[in-house]
Design an enzyme around this catalytic site. Structure first.
Site, mmCIF file in Angstrom:
data_model
loop_
_atom_site.group_PDB
_atom_site.id
_atom_site.type_symbol
_atom_site.label_atom_id
_atom_site.label_comp_id
_atom_site.label_asym_id
_atom_site.label_seq_id
_atom_site.Cartn_x
_atom_site.Cartn_y
_atom_site.Cartn_z
ATOM 1 N N HIS A 9 -8.144 2.835 5.980
ATOM 2 C CA HIS A 9 -7.438 4.035 5.534
ATOM 3 C C HIS A 9 -7.871 5.173 6.446
ATOM 4 O O HIS A 9 -8.955 5.119 7.033
ATOM 5 C CB HIS A 9 -7.712 4.352 4.054
ATOM 6 C CG HIS A 9 -6.812 3.583 3.141
ATOM 7 N ND1 HIS A 9 -5.587 4.035 2.735
ATOM 8 C CD2 HIS A 9 -6.943 2.339 2.590
ATOM 9 C CE1 HIS A 9 -5.006 3.149 1.949
ATOM 10 N NE2 HIS A 9 -5.795 2.097 1.851
ATOM 11 N N HIS A 28 -9.031 -3.825 6.639
ATOM 12 C CA HIS A 28 -7.962 -2.982 6.098
ATOM 13 C C HIS A 28 -8.461 -1.550 6.104
ATOM 14 O O HIS A 28 -9.450 -1.227 5.439
ATOM 15 C CB HIS A 28 -7.640 -3.438 4.665
ATOM 16 C CG HIS A 28 -6.679 -2.576 3.917
ATOM 17 N ND1 HIS A 28 -5.333 -2.863 3.818
ATOM 18 C CD2 HIS A 28 -6.871 -1.443 3.185
ATOM 19 C CE1 HIS A 28 -4.746 -1.936 3.055
ATOM 20 N NE2 HIS A 28 -5.651 -1.083 2.663
ATOM 21 N N HIS A 73 2.108 2.893 -3.374
ATOM 22 C CA HIS A 73 1.356 3.999 -4.003
ATOM 23 C C HIS A 73 1.941 5.342 -3.557
ATOM 24 O O HIS A 73 2.162 6.239 -4.369
ATOM 25 C CB HIS A 73 -0.115 3.977 -3.547
ATOM 26 C CG HIS A 73 -0.955 2.845 -4.039
ATOM 27 N ND1 HIS A 73 -1.225 2.620 -5.374
ATOM 28 C CD2 HIS A 73 -1.620 1.876 -3.359
ATOM 29 C CE1 HIS A 73 -2.024 1.563 -5.492
ATOM 30 N NE2 HIS A 73 -2.287 1.097 -4.296
ATOM 31 N N TYR A 83 -11.539 6.371 -3.963
ATOM 32 C CA TYR A 83 -10.437 5.431 -3.825
ATOM 33 C C TYR A 83 -9.113 6.154 -3.517
ATOM 34 O O TYR A 83 -8.742 7.073 -4.246
ATOM 35 C CB TYR A 83 -10.361 4.764 -5.192
ATOM 36 C CG TYR A 83 -9.677 3.481 -5.282
ATOM 37 C CD1 TYR A 83 -8.683 3.308 -6.219
ATOM 38 C CD2 TYR A 83 -10.014 2.414 -4.467
ATOM 39 C CE1 TYR A 83 -8.048 2.117 -6.354
ATOM 40 C CE2 TYR A 83 -9.376 1.215 -4.593
ATOM 41 C CZ TYR A 83 -8.391 1.057 -5.542
ATOM 42 O OH TYR A 83 -7.770 -0.126 -5.670
ATOM 43 N N ASP A 90 0.853 -1.203 0.000
ATOM 44 C CA ASP A 90 0.000 0.000 0.000
ATOM 45 C C ASP A 90 0.885 1.249 0.000
ATOM 46 O O ASP A 90 0.598 2.226 -0.679
ATOM 47 C CB ASP A 90 -0.928 0.007 1.235
ATOM 48 C CG ASP A 90 -2.284 0.647 0.915
ATOM 49 O OD1 ASP A 90 -3.314 0.115 1.343
ATOM 50 O OD2 ASP A 90 -2.302 1.681 0.217
HETATM 51 C C1 LIG Z 1 -5.289 -2.028 -4.924
HETATM 52 C C2 LIG Z 1 -5.640 -1.280 -3.663
HETATM 53 O O1 LIG Z 1 -4.650 -0.334 -3.360
HETATM 54 C C3 LIG Z 1 -5.922 -2.224 -2.524
HETATM 55 C C4 LIG Z 1 -6.049 -1.480 -1.215
HETATM 56 O O2 LIG Z 1 -5.114 -1.370 -0.456
HETATM 57 C C5 LIG Z 1 -7.300 -0.749 -0.934
HETATM 58 O O3 LIG Z 1 -8.270 -0.897 -1.714
HETATM 59 O O4 LIG Z 1 -7.292 -0.017 0.111
HETATM 60 MN MN MN Z 2 -5.280 0.234 0.935
#
Ligand SMILES: C[C@H](O)CC(=O)C(=O)O
Ligand code: MN
Length: 334
Positions: A195, A193, A16, A284, A13
């Protein structure tokens, strides 16, 4: 609350956030420290998963397979995992990563598309590795839909299915509903998971654990897409305070977060207007750098692009919408 299994995804992650610029030396240092600290699973691959190095997702500076190889050679106790997004990765990359030595694959799809994962779960089980399902953008669907999708993954051979808050858009009630519904419906493990777009990554992860989650994710210093993830070192510190002993050495984590990972950050991971607007609109996190580039190119605010992308319910793979929205906003501005 049970002792969760922690996966550190700084090297996936976080990929990115460093624009896919990890080097073999960085991987070796971070894996060595995470491994010595006792972190049980370390995820390594392009941020968009195996074979993600493309113009749409961003080119890697170093081959992800070289980085995975370094990670496998360096880890003494930790299991090395990779992410896999069907349509970006293919069976050949999955086979290659297993040959190099990964022992777990996390198969990630938009949370209504579990049906495209069957062949990859079957292949992962045929290759004898752990297979985890990742239901991305889980905030966009109610718990009932996530249960249907997770049950499909379970039927394909998944060992665990994660609720993935890809936009950092969930508040704690939303986390509790989704995780407890999956725990109720599945006979396999459930993960979460987070964020941090709304400042809830740690809180949401604790809520997931209260709701029965077996697996959780973190990144050192929170180094992940957009507003980043739950910081691994903070997660371990909080769990220690709650007398939940993960067996992971906190001071080793704090040292590598402070002395290695913090120095890799091109810009600090903060909840600024771009990241807050992204989480608030449900966009996203890995769109952030693309949105910032488009905002600068067309002279509009990133937060305005995020707001419109949220209205259009953009999902992974629709990065091309970012430019369309930026052009439309610029035209409106005149
Ligand atoms: C491909 C994405 O980065 C997977 C992920 O870490 C998310 O959806 O959060
Ligand atoms: Mn992520």
């Amino acid at each position: 609350m049970k002792i969760p299994r922690l996966t550190d995804t700084t090297l996936r992650d976080g990929d990115h956030a460093v624009s896919h610029s990890y080097t073999p030396e960085m991987v070796r240092t971070i894996v060595r420290n995470l491994d010595e600290a006792g972190v049980p699973v370390i995820e390594v691959s392009h941020g968009a998963g195996l074979n993600g190095s493309t113009i749409q997702q961003g080119f890697s500076v170093h081959s992800e397979f070289d980085l995975i190889k370094v990670a496998v050679e360096t880890a003494k106790q930790a299991k090395i995992a990779s992410l896999f997004v069907p349509g970006i990765g293919t069976s050949s990359e999955l086979r290659k990563a297993v040959e190099i030595g990964i022992r777990a694959i996390r198969i990630a799809v938009h949370c209504t598309e579990a049906d495209v994962t069957e062949q990859y779960f079957r292949l992962a089980k045929e290759l004898g590795i752990e297979a985890v399902g990742f239901l991305m953008m889980s905030h966009t669907q109610p718990a009932s839909v996530l249960v249907e999708q997770a049950k499909l993954m379970e039927s394909y051979g998944a060992d665990c299915v994660y609720v993935v808050d890809s936009a950092g858009a969930l508040v704690q009630t939303g986390v509790r509903e989704r995780v407890s519904a999956l725990k109720e419906a599945l006979s396999i493990e459930v993960g979460f998971h987070a964020h941090n777009n709304l400042g809830l990554a740690i809180g949401n992860t604790l809520t997931a654990l209260e709701a029965g989650a077996d697996q959780i994710d973190g990144t050192l210093r929170g180094l992940g897409a957009g507003a980043g993830n739950a910081p691994t070192e903070v997660l371990v510190a909080v769990l220690n305070k709650m007398n939940i002993d993960t067996g992971i050495n906190l001071s080793t984590l704090m040292d590598v977060a402070e002395e290695v990972v913090a120095l890799l950050m091109k810009t600090p991971i903060v909840i600024d207007r771009d990241n807050l607007s992204s989480g608030y609109a449900g966009v996203y996190n890995s769109f952030l750098l693309h949105v910032r580039n488009a905002a600068e190119k067309f002279g509009v605010k990133a937060s305005e692009i995020m707001e419109e992308l949220g209205k259009r319910h953009a999902i992974a793979g629709q990065e091309d919408w970012i430019l369309d929205v930026a052009v439309e906003l610029a035209k409106k501005k005149g």
